[in-house]
Write a protein that holds these residues in place. Structure first.
Motif, mmCIF file in Angstrom:
data_model
loop_
_atom_site.group_PDB
_atom_site.id
_atom_site.type_symbol
_atom_site.label_atom_id
_atom_site.label_comp_id
_atom_site.label_asym_id
_atom_site.label_seq_id
_atom_site.Cartn_x
_atom_site.Cartn_y
_atom_site.Cartn_z
ATOM 1 N N VAL A 1 35.485 47.535 51.124
ATOM 2 C CA VAL A 1 35.650 46.230 50.322
ATOM 3 C C VAL A 1 34.564 45.868 50.783
ATOM 4 O O VAL A 1 33.564 45.525 50.478
ATOM 5 C CB VAL A 1 37.432 45.804 50.024
ATOM 6 C CG1 VAL A 1 36.640 44.462 49.458
ATOM 7 C CG2 VAL A 1 38.008 46.653 49.508
ATOM 8 N N ALA B 1 30.993 44.493 49.176
ATOM 9 C CA ALA B 1 30.443 43.285 49.458
ATOM 10 C C ALA B 1 29.277 43.020 50.337
ATOM 11 O O ALA B 1 27.772 41.790 49.536
ATOM 12 C CB ALA B 1 31.828 42.605 50.098
ATOM 13 N N GLY C 1 30.479 39.607 44.886
ATOM 14 C CA GLY C 1 32.481 39.300 44.333
ATOM 15 C C GLY C 1 32.395 40.022 43.038
ATOM 16 O O GLY C 1 33.634 41.260 43.468
ATOM 17 N N SER D 1 32.704 43.720 45.090
ATOM 18 C CA SER D 1 34.287 43.600 45.604
ATOM 19 C C SER D 1 35.365 43.844 44.191
ATOM 20 O O SER D 1 36.255 44.685 44.477
ATOM 21 C CB SER D 1 33.797 42.804 46.247
ATOM 22 O OG SER D 1 34.520 41.491 45.672
ATOM 23 N N ALA D 2 34.741 43.345 43.279
ATOM 24 C CA ALA D 2 36.523 43.620 42.673
ATOM 25 C C ALA D 2 36.377 44.760 41.302
ATOM 26 O O ALA D 2 37.257 45.001 41.641
ATOM 27 C CB ALA D 2 35.663 42.431 41.221
ATOM 28 N N LEU E 1 38.197 47.103 44.288
ATOM 29 C CA LEU E 1 39.041 46.985 44.429
ATOM 30 C C LEU E 1 39.997 47.282 43.146
ATOM 31 O O LEU E 1 41.020 48.188 43.091
ATOM 32 C CB LEU E 1 39.396 45.362 44.636
ATOM 33 C CG LEU E 1 39.079 44.820 45.755
ATOM 34 C CD1 LEU E 1 39.701 43.287 45.375
ATOM 35 C CD2 LEU E 1 39.920 45.037 47.154
ATOM 36 N N TRP F 1 39.934 40.104 47.916
ATOM 37 C CA TRP F 1 38.853 39.735 46.859
ATOM 38 C C TRP F 1 37.692 38.258 47.358
ATOM 39 O O TRP F 1 37.150 38.211 47.306
ATOM 40 C CB TRP F 1 38.677 39.501 45.289
ATOM 41 C CG TRP F 1 38.184 39.120 44.694
ATOM 42 C CD1 TRP F 1 36.731 40.075 44.688
ATOM 43 C CD2 TRP F 1 37.284 37.713 44.233
ATOM 44 N NE1 TRP F 1 36.177 39.148 43.717
ATOM 45 C CE2 TRP F 1 35.934 38.319 43.794
ATOM 46 C CE3 TRP F 1 38.104 36.726 44.175
ATOM 47 C CZ2 TRP F 1 35.500 36.910 42.773
ATOM 48 C CZ3 TRP F 1 37.286 35.382 43.238
ATOM 49 C CH2 TRP F 1 36.054 35.919 42.537
ATOM 50 N N ALA G 1 36.384 38.741 50.659
ATOM 51 C CA ALA G 1 34.541 39.613 49.913
ATOM 52 C C ALA G 1 33.612 38.908 49.518
ATOM 53 O O ALA G 1 32.536 38.561 50.219
ATOM 54 C CB ALA G 1 35.022 40.695 49.194
ATOM 55 N N CYS H 1 38.664 42.191 55.902
ATOM 56 C CA CYS H 1 40.237 42.631 54.781
ATOM 57 C C CYS H 1 41.083 43.585 55.225
ATOM 58 O O CYS H 1 41.697 43.493 54.283
ATOM 59 C CB CYS H 1 38.491 43.368 54.095
ATOM 60 S SG CYS H 1 37.333 42.881 52.992
ATOM 61 N N SER I 1 44.801 43.387 52.790
ATOM 62 C CA SER I 1 45.313 44.350 52.663
ATOM 63 C C SER I 1 46.210 45.145 53.416
ATOM 64 O O SER I 1 47.148 45.597 52.053
ATOM 65 C CB SER I 1 44.098 45.625 52.442
ATOM 66 O OG SER I 1 43.537 46.223 54.047
#
Length: 251
Positions: free
Chosen positions: A64, A68, A116, A119-120, A123, A141, A144, A211, A215
């Protein structure tokens, strides 16, 4: 905010080339499935903060941060260099009420937004692959975005020092070792102390730590240190980039 006009301009340019815009997140996805899940089938687990974490989850949280980073670096270095040296975009922009400070802010916002997006999507891939279903992914997120901010500022400053496309090899010399050694595929404790110390002060490592803590749902003091580090690095990088742009475009 007048700097937002630059963001709108870039969004209009990419609205028909969104596949090109999103292409950079593919590399971390390949790492996830080949190393994280593929090799992870042979790894029983990794110790993180006193608990055993599955290897796919260990790698996924790092990817992740890598996604980013890729999003921010792609736009704040390669694309900014092209706009500045060849398209001469900023010469035209500065003929408007916008200033070099507005350019620095606008480019940082755009690079952070691209980060963003990368990374979105990653995810979502994580959730579909069953690597993580924690509601903490929303916080990941947001983390990120901070990673994107840090790399956008520093990347933009670095791009103002590049003289030709050949100089981008220096960018790769920095990015590739960070991707491999910043706790992405194995704990940094496995490194000798000089290399470990060097990796621990890099922005990608701080992003990976942030991250990974989020997570796992166990943010601690290291997460807050990473937040301060990433925000400060992004702000300082943007300020230096503004100074460099003023020197180059207003002389």
């Amino acid at each position: 905010m007048i700097a937002w006009r630059l963001v709108e301009r870039h969004a209009r340019v990419y609205r028909r080339d969104w596949l090109v815009l999103m292409s950079g997140f593919v590399e971390p996805v390949l790492y996830l499935f080949t190393i994280g899940i593929g090799v992870g089938a042979m790894v029983p687990g990794v110790q993180v903060g006193g608990r055993t974490v599955g290897y796919p989850e260990f790698v996924a949280s790092a990817m992740v941060a890598t996604s980013a980073m890729n999003g921010a670096v792609m736009d704040s270095t390669y694309n900014l260099f092209f706009r500045m040296k060849y398209a001469k975009l900023y010469d035209m922009v500065l003929a408007t009420p916008m200033t070099t400070g507005d350019v620095a802010v606008g480019e940082t916002l755009w690079s952070t937004m691209r980060s963003g997006c990368y990374s979105a999507v990653f995810l979502v891939v994580m959730a579909v692959a069953g690597v993580s279903r924690s509601w903490w992914l929303v916080a990941v997120w947001l983390a990120a975005l901070l990673i994107g901010l840090a790399f956008a500022g520093v990347g933009m400053w670095a791009a103002t020092h590049l003289r030709s496309w050949q100089d981008f090899e220096f960018i790769n010399v920095v990015i590739v070792p960070m991707t491999l050694f910043s706790g992405t595929f194995f704990p940094v404790e496995a490194l000798s102390w000089p290399l470990r110390w060097l990796m621990e002060v890099t922005p990608l490592y701080r992003g990976v730590v942030l991250c990974r803590d989020l997570s796992l749902g166990e943010p601690g003091w290291s997460a807050w240190c990473s937040v301060v580090y990433l925000v400060a690095l992004g702000a300082v990088g943007m300020w230096f980039a503004h100074r460099r742009l003023a020197m180059m475009l207003l002389r």
